[in-house]
Design a protein around this motif. Structure first.
Motif, mmCIF file in Angstrom:
data_model
loop_
_atom_site.group_PDB
_atom_site.id
_atom_site.type_symbol
_atom_site.label_atom_id
_atom_site.label_comp_id
_atom_site.label_asym_id
_atom_site.label_seq_id
_atom_site.Cartn_x
_atom_site.Cartn_y
_atom_site.Cartn_z
ATOM 1 N N VAL A 141 0.880 -1.142 0.017
ATOM 2 C CA VAL A 141 -0.065 -0.092 -0.021
ATOM 3 C C VAL A 141 0.712 1.056 0.034
ATOM 4 C CG1 VAL A 141 -1.904 1.087 1.104
ATOM 5 C CG2 VAL A 141 -1.710 -1.410 1.362
ATOM 6 N N PRO A 142 1.303 1.865 -1.183
ATOM 7 C CA PRO A 142 1.939 3.269 -1.155
ATOM 8 C C PRO A 142 1.033 4.247 -0.763
ATOM 9 C CG PRO A 142 2.123 1.949 -3.320
ATOM 10 C CD PRO A 142 0.919 0.997 -2.374
ATOM 11 N N VAL A 143 1.270 5.000 0.040
ATOM 12 C CA VAL A 143 0.376 6.203 0.804
ATOM 13 C C VAL A 143 1.054 7.272 0.543
ATOM 14 C CG1 VAL A 143 -0.550 6.884 2.836
ATOM 15 C CG2 VAL A 143 -0.233 4.515 2.474
ATOM 16 N N ALA A 144 0.580 8.293 -0.237
ATOM 17 C CA ALA A 144 0.836 9.379 -0.516
ATOM 18 C C ALA A 144 0.839 10.605 0.556
ATOM 19 C CB ALA A 144 0.144 10.046 -1.822
ATOM 20 N N ALA A 145 1.303 11.735 0.577
ATOM 21 C CA ALA A 145 1.452 12.650 1.534
ATOM 22 C C ALA A 145 1.476 13.984 1.051
ATOM 23 C CB ALA A 145 2.630 12.146 2.303
ATOM 24 N N VAL A 146 1.581 15.051 2.048
ATOM 25 C CA VAL A 146 1.708 16.372 1.463
ATOM 26 C C VAL A 146 2.702 16.489 0.674
ATOM 27 C CG1 VAL A 146 3.139 17.298 3.525
ATOM 28 C CG2 VAL A 146 1.794 18.603 2.375
ATOM 29 N N LEU A 147 2.767 17.255 -0.487
ATOM 30 C CA LEU A 147 3.585 17.729 -1.631
ATOM 31 C C LEU A 147 3.910 16.272 -2.581
ATOM 32 C CD1 LEU A 147 5.975 19.953 0.285
ATOM 33 C CD2 LEU A 147 4.033 20.464 -0.767
ATOM 34 N N VAL A 148 3.424 15.125 -2.319
ATOM 35 C CA VAL A 148 3.568 13.957 -3.054
ATOM 36 C C VAL A 148 2.706 14.240 -4.206
ATOM 37 C CG1 VAL A 148 3.568 11.513 -3.365
ATOM 38 C CG2 VAL A 148 4.315 12.578 -1.146
ATOM 39 N N ALA A 149 3.034 14.676 -5.344
ATOM 40 C CA ALA A 149 2.158 15.129 -6.491
ATOM 41 C C ALA A 149 1.599 13.951 -7.144
ATOM 42 C CB ALA A 149 2.853 15.711 -7.611
ATOM 43 N N SER A 150 2.340 12.599 -7.100
ATOM 44 C CA SER A 150 1.381 11.432 -7.740
ATOM 45 C C SER A 150 2.197 10.095 -7.535
ATOM 46 C CB SER A 150 1.352 11.654 -9.443
ATOM 47 O OG SER A 150 2.794 11.778 -9.761
ATOM 48 N N ILE A 151 1.651 9.303 -7.653
ATOM 49 C CA ILE A 151 2.052 7.660 -7.857
ATOM 50 C C ILE A 151 2.098 7.170 -9.009
ATOM 51 C CG2 ILE A 151 1.979 5.413 -6.338
ATOM 52 C CD1 ILE A 151 0.327 6.773 -4.516
ATOM 53 N N ARG A 152 3.168 6.737 -9.640
ATOM 54 C CA ARG A 152 3.341 6.025 -11.067
ATOM 55 C C ARG A 152 3.881 4.326 -10.566
ATOM 56 N NH1 ARG A 152 2.258 6.470 -16.246
ATOM 57 N NH2 ARG A 152 3.454 8.475 -16.178
ATOM 58 N N LEU A 153 2.575 3.996 -11.389
ATOM 59 C CA LEU A 153 2.799 2.284 -11.116
ATOM 60 C C LEU A 153 3.048 2.015 -12.815
ATOM 61 C CD1 LEU A 153 -0.209 1.346 -9.037
ATOM 62 C CD2 LEU A 153 2.232 1.523 -8.446
ATOM 63 N N HIS A 154 4.167 1.252 -12.905
ATOM 64 C CA HIS A 154 4.589 0.963 -14.287
ATOM 65 C C HIS A 154 3.874 0.167 -15.325
ATOM 66 C CE1 HIS A 154 7.966 3.517 -13.712
ATOM 67 N NE2 HIS A 154 8.652 2.471 -12.770
ATOM 68 N N TRP A 155 2.899 -0.701 -14.468
ATOM 69 C CA TRP A 155 2.657 -1.483 -15.356
ATOM 70 C C TRP A 155 1.264 -1.310 -15.797
ATOM 71 C CZ3 TRP A 155 3.055 -1.915 -10.192
ATOM 72 C CH2 TRP A 155 2.077 -2.146 -9.478
ATOM 73 N N LEU A 156 0.400 -0.203 -15.320
ATOM 74 C CA LEU A 156 -0.694 0.345 -15.511
ATOM 75 C C LEU A 156 -0.514 1.496 -16.653
ATOM 76 C CD1 LEU A 156 -2.637 0.868 -12.028
ATOM 77 C CD2 LEU A 156 -2.808 -1.143 -13.729
ATOM 78 N N ASN A 157 0.725 2.007 -16.564
ATOM 79 C CA ASN A 157 0.837 3.225 -17.545
ATOM 80 C C ASN A 157 0.167 4.498 -17.346
ATOM 81 O OD1 ASN A 157 2.546 4.589 -19.454
ATOM 82 N ND2 ASN A 157 1.243 3.943 -20.955
ATOM 83 N N ILE A 158 -0.417 4.346 -15.922
ATOM 84 C CA ILE A 158 -1.334 5.595 -15.456
ATOM 85 C C ILE A 158 -0.925 6.292 -14.477
ATOM 86 C CG2 ILE A 158 -3.399 5.939 -14.154
ATOM 87 C CD1 ILE A 158 -4.533 3.385 -15.759
ATOM 88 N N LEU A 159 -0.507 7.521 -14.337
ATOM 89 C CA LEU A 159 -0.364 8.373 -13.300
ATOM 90 C C LEU A 159 -1.470 8.696 -12.329
ATOM 91 C CD1 LEU A 159 2.344 9.619 -12.468
ATOM 92 C CD2 LEU A 159 1.463 11.921 -13.449
ATOM 93 N N LEU A 160 -1.331 7.950 -11.169
ATOM 94 C CA LEU A 160 -2.589 8.071 -10.192
ATOM 95 C C LEU A 160 -2.049 9.417 -9.338
ATOM 96 C CD1 LEU A 160 -2.452 4.278 -8.919
ATOM 97 C CD2 LEU A 160 -3.906 5.470 -10.608
ATOM 98 N N HIS A 161 -3.065 10.196 -9.376
ATOM 99 C CA HIS A 161 -3.050 11.488 -8.551
ATOM 100 C C HIS A 161 -4.303 11.827 -8.036
ATOM 101 C CE1 HIS A 161 -4.919 13.395 -11.988
ATOM 102 N NE2 HIS A 161 -4.033 12.854 -12.787
#
Length: 300
Positions: A209-229
């Motif tokens: 479970v990657p958890v984002a935080a303040v100033l974390v603009a996005s999470i990239r998962l390579h196999w999805l080729n989608i920028l989660l934000h």
């Protein structure tokens, strides 16, 4: 007062640290950082890195590149080849990232800890009671990536990814000061629940479970080729079918944050893995109990 003493004084002043990193428009600041970090200007980037170093112990000596066109390039930097070898033993599950080990322990009920005295429901973190029940008897380990660390994360073992659930949310800081003050913080923040299987360990479940935080603009998962934000409404359930070799890069954060690792029964922490310890990606994190390893090697 030299810069190191000033930085330490700032970091140890809990009230000031909490105020400056949480009592701000967190989502707006995070979106701004996403925009700012993409500005391609070597001069602005060098200046930004110099300011960044006022607050962290940023060390770029391991970076593959030494010149960056944007702050995002620095955040998501690659390392020189061979600097994060993964323990090859099939009985060992490695750390997916550079990190400081936070709260960790057995999953023997409905709650796990984000900090001493601050439990949170595993079901609420994952968004699924069935998923939480599937991990009963296993262990949880919280890995905190500081803003100065290497921000890419890797497959901790040979694995198959079956599904990702992206849950949009807040962007509280995830440092120890906030974890002691904000209840159920991990359940409030933006996160991606990555459901995996371990084929060489009898298809045992593993959840990252990657958890984002303040100033974390996005999470990239390579196999999805989608920028989660944050602009995605959630939760979004994304079925997938991806196989990854041990140590293969899975994705990155665009700043520091946290990865919560949920492991199945039969894996125990290796010696020396405890709260407060700094570890590297590829370092042994868990290993099979001897009896389990023997049964797997000699089925029947």
């Amino acid at each position: 007062m030299n810069i190191n003493a000033w930085r330490e004084k700032f970091l140890l002043n809990e009230d000031l640290n909490f105020l400056l990193t949480n009592r701000i428009p967190r989502v707006a600041a995070t979106r701004f950082m996403g925009w700012f970090s993409r500005i391609r200007s070597p001069v602005l980037t060098r200046l930004s890195i110099a300011v960044w170093r006022l607050f962290t112990d940023l060390d770029l000596s391991e970076a593959k590149q030494q010149r960056f066109e944007s702050l995002r390039d620095c955040f998501t930097r690659e390392l020189k080849p061979g600097l994060r070898p993964f323990e090859p033993d099939l009985a060992v599950l490695c750390s997916p990232s550079d990190a400081i080990v936070g709260a960790c322990g057995p999953i023997d009920g409905t709650d796990v800890l984000q900090a001493k005295g601050f439990p949170y429901p595993l079901q609420e973190l994952l968004g699924s009671q069935a998923m939480a029940q599937r991990m009963q008897g296993g262990r949880y380990t919280t890995l905190r990536l500081t803003s100065a660390m290497y921000h890419r994360f890797h497959a901790p073992h040979a694995l198959a990814v079956d599904r990702v659930t992206y849950i949009s949310g807040d962007t509280w800081n995830v440092n120890p000061i906030a974890l002691k003050r904000v209840e159920r913080l991990f359940c409030k923040n933006e996160r991606a629940v990555i459901e995996c299987r371990l084929p060489t360990l009898g298809d045992a479940p593993l959840i990252l479970v990657p958890v984002a935080a303040v100033l974390v603009a996005s999470i990239r998962l390579h196999w999805l080729n989608i920028l989660l934000h944050l602009r995605w409404p959630g939760p979004n359930v994304i079925p997938c079918s991806a196989r990854m070799a041990k140590g293969e890069e899975m994705g990155w954060f665009e700043h520091g944050s946290t990865i919560i690792v949920l492991t199945p029964p039969g894996l125990v922490p290796v010696a020396g893995i405890e709260s407060g310890v700094r570890i590297h990606a590829g370092q042994a994190l868990f290993q099979q109990r001897t009896a389990d390893a023997t049964a797997l090697a000699c089925p029947g």
